[in-house]
Design a protein around this motif. Sequence first.
Motif, short mmCIF file in Angstrom:
data_model
loop_
_atom_site.label_atom_id
_atom_site.label_comp_id
_atom_site.label_asym_id
_atom_site.label_seq_id
_atom_site.Cartn_x
_atom_site.Cartn_y
_atom_site.Cartn_z
N ALA A 49 73.52 31.27 19.07
CA ALA A 49 74.44 30.32 19.71
C ALA A 49 75.54 31.07 20.47
O ALA A 49 75.95 30.64 21.56
CB ALA A 49 75.06 29.40 18.66
N VAL A 50 76.02 32.18 19.92
CA VAL A 50 77.03 32.98 20.62
C VAL A 50 76.42 33.57 21.90
O VAL A 50 77.06 33.58 22.96
CB VAL A 50 77.56 34.10 19.70
CG1 VAL A 50 78.46 35.05 20.48
CG2 VAL A 50 78.32 33.50 18.54
N ALA A 51 75.18 34.05 21.80
CA ALA A 51 74.51 34.59 22.99
C ALA A 51 74.35 33.50 24.05
O ALA A 51 74.62 33.73 25.24
CB ALA A 51 73.15 35.17 22.60
N GLY A 52 73.90 32.32 23.65
CA GLY A 52 73.73 31.22 24.60
C GLY A 52 75.05 30.76 25.18
O GLY A 52 75.13 30.41 26.37
N ALA A 53 76.12 30.77 24.36
CA ALA A 53 77.43 30.35 24.85
C ALA A 53 77.97 31.33 25.88
O ALA A 53 78.72 30.94 26.78
CB ALA A 53 78.41 30.22 23.68
N LEU A 62 73.08 21.50 19.07
CA LEU A 62 73.55 22.48 18.08
C LEU A 62 74.28 21.78 16.94
O LEU A 62 74.11 22.15 15.76
CB LEU A 62 74.47 23.48 18.77
CG LEU A 62 74.78 24.77 18.00
CD1 LEU A 62 73.51 25.54 17.67
CD2 LEU A 62 75.74 25.63 18.80
N ALA A 63 75.09 20.77 17.26
CA ALA A 63 75.79 20.02 16.23
C ALA A 63 74.81 19.31 15.30
O ALA A 63 75.01 19.28 14.08
CB ALA A 63 76.74 19.01 16.87
N LEU A 64 73.74 18.74 15.87
CA LEU A 64 72.71 18.11 15.04
C LEU A 64 72.03 19.15 14.15
O LEU A 64 71.78 18.90 12.96
CB LEU A 64 71.68 17.42 15.92
CG LEU A 64 72.08 16.09 16.56
CD1 LEU A 64 71.00 15.62 17.52
CD2 LEU A 64 72.32 15.03 15.48
N THR A 124 81.08 23.74 21.23
CA THR A 124 80.88 24.53 22.44
C THR A 124 82.16 25.26 22.84
O THR A 124 82.12 26.41 23.28
CB THR A 124 80.42 23.63 23.59
OG1 THR A 124 79.24 22.92 23.20
CG2 THR A 124 80.12 24.44 24.84
N GLU A 125 83.30 24.61 22.67
CA GLU A 125 84.57 25.26 23.01
C GLU A 125 84.76 26.52 22.18
O GLU A 125 85.15 27.57 22.71
CB GLU A 125 85.74 24.30 22.78
CG GLU A 125 87.05 24.74 23.41
CD GLU A 125 87.72 25.90 22.69
OE1 GLU A 125 88.34 26.75 23.35
OE2 GLU A 125 87.61 25.96 21.45
N LEU A 167 71.15 27.10 25.39
CA LEU A 167 71.06 27.22 23.94
C LEU A 167 69.75 27.88 23.53
O LEU A 167 69.73 28.80 22.70
CB LEU A 167 71.18 25.83 23.30
CG LEU A 167 71.02 25.75 21.78
CD1 LEU A 167 72.08 26.60 21.08
CD2 LEU A 167 71.09 24.31 21.31
N LEU A 168 68.65 27.44 24.12
CA LEU A 168 67.34 28.02 23.81
C LEU A 168 67.26 29.48 24.26
O LEU A 168 66.72 30.34 23.56
CB LEU A 168 66.23 27.20 24.47
CG LEU A 168 66.06 25.77 23.98
CD1 LEU A 168 64.92 25.10 24.74
CD2 LEU A 168 65.80 25.71 22.48
N LYS A 169 67.83 29.76 25.44
CA LYS A 169 67.77 31.12 25.97
C LYS A 169 68.56 32.08 25.08
O LYS A 169 68.17 33.23 24.90
CB LYS A 169 68.32 31.14 27.40
CG LYS A 169 67.97 32.40 28.17
CD LYS A 169 68.29 32.24 29.65
CE LYS A 169 67.83 33.47 30.45
NZ LYS A 169 68.10 33.29 31.90
N GLY A 170 69.68 31.59 24.54
CA GLY A 170 70.46 32.43 23.63
C GLY A 170 69.70 32.75 22.36
O GLY A 170 69.75 33.89 21.86
#
Length: 276
Positions: A233-237, A216-218, A180-181, A11-14
């Motif tokens: 978030a898309v990049a991290g996913a 991410l939800a929080l 996440t899904e 998540l952080l890397k994205g």
Amino acid sequence: MRDLGVGFGRLLKGQRWMARHGRSYGFGLLPGVITLVLYAAALVALAVWGEDAVSWATPFADHWSSPWQGLFRGFLTAVLFALGLLLAVLTFTAVTLLVGQPFYENLSERVDAEVSPDGTAPRSRLPLWRELWISARDSLRVLVRAALWGVLLFALGFLPFVGQTVVPVLGLFVTGFFVTEELTAVALQRRGVELHARLALLRSRKTLVWGFGMPLALAFLVPFAAVFLMPGAVAGATLLARDLLGEENADGDWAPHAPDAPGAFGGWPDSEDAAK
């Protein structure tokens, strides 16, 4: 516990990847802004007319004495708004991804190409209209599952103590999983991984999924945060999807306990060749 840290690291890397590619960031905000406006209007309407809806649904309490009537209906109004907020968080990602499908698809491909050892990215063999249809169909199926969980948590919210302690924690786990899904679906659908196979992948690595999705939800509960975090978030996913499928990254980073091959989960045998 290691998978929790790996998921959070993705998540952080994205987010860092998106920060390094700021020229595209503004375009990535637009779908989230549109979705946020729609959801904000719906939540305001729920806040304004929620009490009236609860009063209409509980005619048996019309003759209750004070303060029990007010306490009972006030509690139900608060639970109703909390359920609406939970559903908003669960569905925000799906709706935003659908609105911004072309941008997020391109963003995911760029991340794949940058971290892949050979500099290539898997590409779908399907036309855009077909991808949009599959994305909308799968999102609806996921939202039905999420709604069933939401109804169950809503019902459990009436239990004393449990409804105020255990249920919010369960809601966070459920929200993190489904968020996440939806996000990993961008990269996995491009590889031809069908919905049932995506869910199997996520269930096989639940701690990894929760490590990515729960923070991410929080964050999505903070006003406007979802808009600014969605591109990253898309990049991290996309990175997380590579972990789930056991794909090697340019830095040699591998996901522990990954499946032997993407084809085992229904993906294209060779997505890059199939795109040619």
